[in-house]
Motif scaffolding. Structure first.
Motif, PDB file in Angstrom:
ATOM      1  N   GLU A  30      -6.034   6.149  -5.941  1.00  0.00           N
ATOM      2  CA  GLU A  30      -6.846   7.154  -4.953  1.00  0.00           C
ATOM      3  C   GLU A  30      -6.235   8.318  -5.141  1.00  0.00           C
ATOM      4  OE1 GLU A  30      -8.479   8.000  -0.433  1.00  0.00           O
ATOM      5  OE2 GLU A  30      -7.139   6.420  -0.853  1.00  0.00           O
ATOM      6  N   TYR A  66      -1.989  -1.184  -4.147  1.00  0.00           N
ATOM      7  CA  TYR A  66      -2.713   0.051  -3.886  1.00  0.00           C
ATOM      8  C   TYR A  66      -1.910   1.356  -3.953  1.00  0.00           C
ATOM      9  CZ  TYR A  66      -6.835   2.924  -2.199  1.00  0.00           C
ATOM     10  OH  TYR A  66      -7.647   3.809  -1.935  1.00  0.00           O
ATOM     11  N   ARG A 113       0.916  -1.056   0.166  1.00  0.00           N
ATOM     12  CA  ARG A 113      -0.168  -0.001  -0.011  1.00  0.00           C
ATOM     13  C   ARG A 113       0.869   1.258  -0.022  1.00  0.00           C
ATOM     14  NH1 ARG A 113      -5.351  -0.686   0.879  1.00  0.00           N
ATOM     15  NH2 ARG A 113      -5.505   1.376   1.689  1.00  0.00           N
ATOM     16  N   ARG A 152      -5.719   4.425   6.415  1.00  0.00           N
ATOM     17  CA  ARG A 152      -5.340   3.695   5.152  1.00  0.00           C
ATOM     18  C   ARG A 152      -4.271   2.646   5.076  1.00  0.00           C
ATOM     19  NH1 ARG A 152      -7.145   9.026   3.922  1.00  0.00           N
ATOM     20  NH2 ARG A 152      -8.439   9.301   2.114  1.00  0.00           N
TER      21      ARG A 152
END
Length: 340
Positions: free
Chosen positions: A55, A34, A4, A81
């Motif tokens: 995002e 991600y 991430r 997150r």
């Protein structure tokens, strides 16, 4: 564990466009990860439709030190997150603190005064001047992330095409009508070619080519464009300053026959769309901030003996721009347009 990854990006439209090849390279290296990008709200639209990001996180870029709760709001958002890696394109110490307090264990970026100890992987700053695109790519090279080209990315929202068509029709330009775009503004006065020069160039251009001229820019640049358009017949030269979104502006540039512009954000947006570009440079260096385009571009500048790039905020004489005459620029434009 799935990566991430947070990219902490820079603060200006042109620089963010310069960073998009690096974003593309990160995605290619980590296809299943991600990946999010932290940017100021004013720049978020540049990346909103970028397919290489999961995002786009908006954050204020100038929060006063004493505004604890505003800082904590960003930090808490990062903690929620659960990022495990951050790559800093921005050299901010504050943003490095956000990432540290946000629980991001791996933090990579260039060395910077007061923030080196906040990074877990530190890259030395490049010793030689270079294009800003390469500044981001070299950082990735230190992280063993290979490049994936240098041309910037921008992906307009699908509905922007019809929005642009409606906007142009409202100003008397029917769908399919050929036009050229001119951007006479810029966030730094010294980078702007004189308004009277743009007017003269437009006169020469319209006398030679059966095209409309569309002036683009922000709402605050409207007076510059109004001064130019006032010299011409209605609908011959129109101003869309403050009328376009980033998406409709990109498509306006994509569909244009030509863009004439100072060194400013639209030149790089045009580069991402493959627009034919004539760029006017004075105090800034095209080697460092010139367009990297998949389309043809022509950069015009005068060597007046000054240091380049020049970082003065004011200047007694703007020779670097004023010696670049409208007649010369039009002649070079004509050769550029008509070259085989």
């Amino acid at each position: 564990m799935r990566t991430r990854l947070l990219i902490v990006n820079v603060n200006w439209m042109g620089d963010i466009l310069f960073s998009t090849p690096a974003i593309r390279a990160v995605r290619k290296k980590y296809p299943g990860s991600y990946i999010a990008c932290l940017v100021p709200a004013r720049c978020a639209a540049i990346l909103t439709n970028n397919p290489y990001l999961n995002e786009v996180i908006e954050a204020e870029d100038r929060i006063p030190l004493y505004s604890f709760f505003r800082h904590w709001k960003v930090i808490a958002g990062l903690r929620r997150r659960h990022f495990n890696t951050a790559i800093f394109f921005h050299r901010s110490k504050t943003k490095a603190i956000w990432a540290w307090l946000g629980g991001i264990r791996e933090r990579a970026g260039y060395a910077g005064l007061g923030r080196t100890k906040l990074l877990t992987q530190v890259s030395p700053n490049p010793r030689q001047p270079m294009h800003k695109t390469d500044y981001f790519l070299i950082l990735l090279d230190d992280l063993e992330i290979p490049p994936d080209g240098r041309v910037p990315d921008f992906y307009p929202q699908p509905e922007a095409e019809s929005e642009l068509g409606d906007l142009l029709q409202n100003y008397g330009i029917a769908r399919g009508t050929p036009y050229a775009v001119v951007h006479a503004g810029g966030n730094w006065t010294l980078k702007r070619w004189p308004t009277a020069y743009f007017t003269k160039w437009a006169e020469l251009f319209l006398a030679r080519y059966p095209l409309k001229i569309v002036l683009c820019g922000t709402r605050s640049e409207g007076p510059i464009s109004d001064e130019i358009s006032a010299h011409f017949k209605r609908n011959e030269v129109i101003s869309l300053c403050g009328k376009t979104t980033i998406d409709t502006l990109a498509l306006l540039l994509k569909n244009a026959e030509l863009l004439l512009t100072n060194d400013s954000g639209p030149i790089h947006l045009a580069a991402s769309q493959g627009t034919k570009i004539v760029g006017l440079f004075g105090p800034t260096s095209p080697e460092m901030t010139g367009p990297v385009s998949k389309g043809p571009s022509l950069i015009l500048r005068k060597d007046v003996g000054c240091e380049n790039p020049c970082y003065y905020r004011s200047c007694d004489s703007r020779l670097c721009m004023e010696w670049l005459t409208p007649e010369e620029v039009f002649q070079k434009t004509q050769e550029f347009i008509e070259m085989p």
